[in-house]
Design a protein around this motif. Structure first.
Motif, PDB file in Angstrom:
ATOM      1  N   VAL A  97       2.375  -6.152 -14.039  1.00 34.15           N
ATOM      2  CA  VAL A  97       3.108  -5.808 -15.265  1.00 34.15           C
ATOM      3  C   VAL A  97       4.018  -4.603 -15.021  1.00 34.15           C
ATOM      4  O   VAL A  97       5.146  -4.557 -15.510  1.00 34.15           O
ATOM      5  CB  VAL A  97       2.119  -5.548 -16.420  1.00 34.15           C
ATOM      6  N   GLY A  98       3.546  -3.641 -14.241  1.00 33.17           N
ATOM      7  CA  GLY A  98       4.359  -2.463 -13.948  1.00 33.17           C
ATOM      8  C   GLY A  98       5.611  -2.791 -13.157  1.00 33.17           C
ATOM      9  O   GLY A  98       6.697  -2.299 -13.461  1.00 33.17           O
ATOM     10  N   LEU A  99       5.459  -3.622 -12.148  1.00 37.14           N
ATOM     11  CA  LEU A  99       6.636  -4.010 -11.361  1.00 37.14           C
ATOM     12  C   LEU A  99       7.608  -4.847 -12.183  1.00 37.14           C
ATOM     13  O   LEU A  99       8.826  -4.685 -12.080  1.00 37.14           O
ATOM     14  CB  LEU A  99       6.209  -4.765 -10.102  1.00 37.14           C
ATOM     15  N   TYR A 100       7.068  -5.719 -13.025  1.00 36.44           N
ATOM     16  CA  TYR A 100       7.926  -6.510 -13.896  1.00 36.44           C
ATOM     17  C   TYR A 100       8.698  -5.600 -14.851  1.00 36.44           C
ATOM     18  O   TYR A 100       9.906  -5.754 -15.022  1.00 36.44           O
ATOM     19  CB  TYR A 100       7.105  -7.534 -14.681  1.00 36.44           C
ATOM     20  N   ALA A 101       8.005  -4.641 -15.450  1.00 37.48           N
ATOM     21  CA  ALA A 101       8.664  -3.730 -16.392  1.00 37.48           C
ATOM     22  C   ALA A 101       9.697  -2.861 -15.682  1.00 37.48           C
ATOM     23  O   ALA A 101      10.762  -2.563 -16.233  1.00 37.48           O
ATOM     24  CB  ALA A 101       7.632  -2.853 -17.079  1.00 37.48           C
ATOM     25  N   THR A 102       9.398  -2.459 -14.461  1.00 43.64           N
ATOM     26  CA  THR A 102      10.324  -1.607 -13.728  1.00 43.64           C
ATOM     27  C   THR A 102      11.600  -2.342 -13.364  1.00 43.64           C
ATOM     28  O   THR A 102      12.692  -1.799 -13.490  1.00 43.64           O
ATOM     29  CB  THR A 102       9.640  -1.100 -12.436  1.00 43.64           C
ATOM     30  N   TYR A 103      11.485  -3.602 -12.938  1.00 41.57           N
ATOM     31  CA  TYR A 103      12.658  -4.337 -12.498  1.00 41.57           C
ATOM     32  C   TYR A 103      13.333  -5.116 -13.621  1.00 41.57           C
ATOM     33  O   TYR A 103      14.529  -5.396 -13.550  1.00 41.57           O
ATOM     34  CB  TYR A 103      12.310  -5.280 -11.356  1.00 41.57           C
ATOM     35  N   ALA A 104      12.612  -5.494 -14.660  1.00 45.34           N
ATOM     36  CA  ALA A 104      13.211  -6.291 -15.731  1.00 45.34           C
ATOM     37  C   ALA A 104      13.989  -5.417 -16.722  1.00 45.34           C
ATOM     38  O   ALA A 104      14.974  -5.874 -17.284  1.00 45.34           O
ATOM     39  CB  ALA A 104      12.147  -7.064 -16.477  1.00 45.34           C
ATOM     40  N   ALA A 105      13.571  -4.179 -16.934  1.00 47.02           N
ATOM     41  CA  ALA A 105      14.240  -3.306 -17.900  1.00 47.02           C
ATOM     42  C   ALA A 105      15.698  -3.028 -17.522  1.00 47.02           C
ATOM     43  O   ALA A 105      16.582  -3.156 -18.359  1.00 47.02           O
ATOM     44  CB  ALA A 105      13.460  -2.011 -18.085  1.00 47.02           C
ATOM     45  N   PRO A 106      15.980  -2.638 -16.277  1.00 48.28           N
ATOM     46  CA  PRO A 106      17.402  -2.433 -15.921  1.00 48.28           C
ATOM     47  C   PRO A 106      18.238  -3.727 -16.003  1.00 48.28           C
ATOM     48  O   PRO A 106      19.409  -3.682 -16.375  1.00 48.28           O
ATOM     49  CB  PRO A 106      17.356  -1.916 -14.495  1.00 48.28           C
ATOM     50  N   ALA A 107      17.629  -4.845 -15.694  1.00 54.37           N
ATOM     51  CA  ALA A 107      18.363  -6.120 -15.749  1.00 54.37           C
ATOM     52  C   ALA A 107      18.690  -6.465 -17.204  1.00 54.37           C
ATOM     53  O   ALA A 107      19.796  -6.945 -17.499  1.00 54.37           O
ATOM     54  CB  ALA A 107      17.543  -7.235 -15.124  1.00 54.37           C
ATOM     55  N   ARG A 108      17.756  -6.219 -18.120  1.00 51.43           N
ATOM     56  CA  ARG A 108      18.028  -6.491 -19.536  1.00 51.43           C
ATOM     57  C   ARG A 108      19.069  -5.528 -20.090  1.00 51.43           C
ATOM     58  O   ARG A 108      19.893  -5.902 -20.900  1.00 51.43           O
ATOM     59  CB  ARG A 108      16.741  -6.394 -20.350  1.00 51.43           C
ATOM     60  N   ALA A 109      19.010  -4.259 -19.660  1.00 51.78           N
ATOM     61  CA  ALA A 109      19.972  -3.279 -20.132  1.00 51.78           C
ATOM     62  C   ALA A 109      21.375  -3.598 -19.639  1.00 51.78           C
ATOM     63  O   ALA A 109      22.365  -3.411 -20.350  1.00 51.78           O
ATOM     64  CB  ALA A 109      19.563  -1.879 -19.706  1.00 51.78           C
ATOM     65  N   ALA A 110      21.485  -4.086 -18.412  1.00 52.18           N
ATOM     66  CA  ALA A 110      22.789  -4.427 -17.842  1.00 52.18           C
ATOM     67  C   ALA A 110      23.369  -5.678 -18.507  1.00 52.18           C
ATOM     68  O   ALA A 110      24.587  -5.817 -18.628  1.00 52.18           O
ATOM     69  CB  ALA A 110      22.670  -4.646 -16.350  1.00 52.18           C
ATOM     70  N   ALA A 111      22.483  -6.586 -18.944  1.00 49.30           N
ATOM     71  CA  ALA A 111      22.957  -7.826 -19.549  1.00 49.30           C
ATOM     72  C   ALA A 111      23.474  -7.605 -20.973  1.00 49.30           C
ATOM     73  O   ALA A 111      24.316  -8.360 -21.462  1.00 49.30           O
ATOM     74  CB  ALA A 111      21.837  -8.858 -19.576  1.00 49.30           C
ATOM     75  N   SER A 112      22.987  -6.573 -21.624  1.00 46.85           N
ATOM     76  CA  SER A 112      23.429  -6.369 -23.020  1.00 46.85           C
ATOM     77  C   SER A 112      24.552  -5.390 -23.157  1.00 46.85           C
ATOM     78  O   SER A 112      25.219  -4.970 -22.335  1.00 46.85           O
ATOM     79  CB  SER A 112      22.278  -5.882 -23.858  1.00 46.85           C
TER      80      SER A 112
END
Length: 112
Positions: A97-112
Motif C-alpha cells: 500500500v505504501g509503494l502504491y500510494a507513493t507512486y500513484a499520488a504523483p501520477a494522479r496529480a500530473a493527470a489532473s
C-alpha cells in the motif's frame, strides 16, 4: 483538528496496532520487542498521516514496514507462527500500500 483519510495511513495504523498486540494475544510473547517497537512506529506514522500533521513521509512508513517484514529473520522468531505471520502479513500489506500510494499520488496529480 481535521482528519484526512488516506489508505496508506489507515493501513499503517491498523498494521501497527496488530503488531503491537500480537505478542500478547496470539503469539505467546515471541518476538515481543521488535513487534512492539516496529508496530508502535507504524501506528504512530499512520496516526500522524490520518491527522494531517507534518511528519514522516511515505518512504518512512514503507521503511518501517520493510523492517517489520524482515524482523522474524533478524530476531529469529520464524519458528513461532503467530508472531512471524503477523510480521510478514502486516509488513507486506503496508509495503504494498505504501509503494502504491507513493507512486500513484504523483501520477494522479500530473493527470489532473
Amino acid at each position: 483538528m481535521s482528519v484526512k483519510f488516506s489508505y496508506q495511513a489507515a493501513v499503517a495504523l491498523v498494521a501497527g496496532l496488530a503488531a503491537v498486540l500480537a505478542p500478547d494475544l496470539w503469539s505467546d510473547g515471541a518476538g515481543r520487542e521488535p513487534l512492539i517497537v516496529l508496530g508502535a512506529l507504524l501506528a504512530l506514522t499512520g496516526l500522524f498521516g490520518l491527522l494531517g500533521r507534518a511528519g514522516p513521509s511515505e518512504w518512512t512508513v514503507t521503511a518501517f514496514a520493510v523492517l517489520l517484514f524482515v524482523a522474524p529473520w533478524a530476531w529469529q522468531f520464524t519458528g513461532d507462527d503467530g508472531a512471524a505471520w503477523t510480521a510478514w502479513i502486516a509488513g507486506a500489506v503496508t509495503v504494498i500500500v505504501g509503494l502504491y500510494a507513493t507512486y500513484a499520488a504523483p501520477a494522479r496529480a500530473a493527470a489532473s
